[in-house]
Design an enzyme around this catalytic site. Structure first.
Site, PDB file in Angstrom:
ATOM      1  N   ALA A 101       0.855  -1.195   0.000  1.00  0.00           N
ATOM      2  CA  ALA A 101       0.000   0.000   0.000  1.00  0.00           C
ATOM      3  C   ALA A 101       0.886   1.239   0.000  1.00  0.00           C
ATOM      4  O   ALA A 101       1.856   1.325   0.746  1.00  0.00           O
ATOM      5  CB  ALA A 101      -0.905  -0.007   1.214  1.00  0.00           C
ATOM      6  N   LYS A 102       0.553   2.193  -0.856  1.00  0.00           N
ATOM      7  CA  LYS A 102       1.338   3.411  -0.974  1.00  0.00           C
ATOM      8  C   LYS A 102       0.981   4.447   0.077  1.00  0.00           C
ATOM      9  O   LYS A 102       1.669   5.426   0.251  1.00  0.00           O
ATOM     10  CB  LYS A 102       1.159   4.021  -2.372  1.00  0.00           C
ATOM     11  CG  LYS A 102       1.552   3.095  -3.492  1.00  0.00           C
ATOM     12  CD  LYS A 102       3.027   2.854  -3.491  1.00  0.00           C
ATOM     13  CE  LYS A 102       3.383   2.003  -4.689  1.00  0.00           C
ATOM     14  NZ  LYS A 102       4.606   1.318  -4.578  1.00  0.00           N
ATOM     15  N   SER A 103      -0.123   4.251   0.770  1.00  0.00           N
ATOM     16  CA  SER A 103      -0.512   5.214   1.791  1.00  0.00           C
ATOM     17  C   SER A 103      -1.178   4.481   2.947  1.00  0.00           C
ATOM     18  O   SER A 103      -1.591   3.344   2.828  1.00  0.00           O
ATOM     19  CB  SER A 103      -1.471   6.247   1.208  1.00  0.00           C
ATOM     20  OG  SER A 103      -2.668   5.598   0.804  1.00  0.00           O
TER      21      SER A 103
END
Length: 107
Positions: A101-103
């Site tokens: 997950a990027k965030s």
């Protein structure tokens, strides 16, 4: 070591066993013998060298002895290094894991 895990044992893929010298050691050693009897290869991680594991495992990795509550920390280190080196040998980019997950979402 019942049913499903036993069916996965073969000579191509080693079985990694964590075998600290505590109350579960005898059961773990018996499981190692069962893997060996089925033609499996065993890599053992333990905290005491020279306790007969060399007869049950192809490779024995020894970590320092410590109290039982800290043993999982010490035995995880060789597992992490093994995972890292296998990933590198497979050509996987260890710095860019899939599905990361990027965030972070907070509710």
């Amino acid at each position: 070591m019942k049913h499903g895990p036993i069916a996965l044992i073969d000579e191509q893929l080693p079985v990694v066993v964590i075998a600290p010298h505590n109350e579960t050691f005898e059961k773990v050693a018996a499981n190692m013998e069962e893997v060996q009897a089925r033609g499996g290869r065993v890599v053992a991680i333990t905290d005491q060298a020279g306790t007969g594991l060399a007869d049950k495992a192809e490779t024995v990795l020894v970590v320092p002895q410590t109290i039982d509550d800290l043993m999982p920390v010490l035995t995880t280190i060789p597992l992490q290094l093994l995972s890292y080196h296998i990933a590198v040998l497979k050509g996987t980019d260890v710095d860019q894991p899939r599905n990361l997950a990027k965030s972070v979402t907070v509710e």
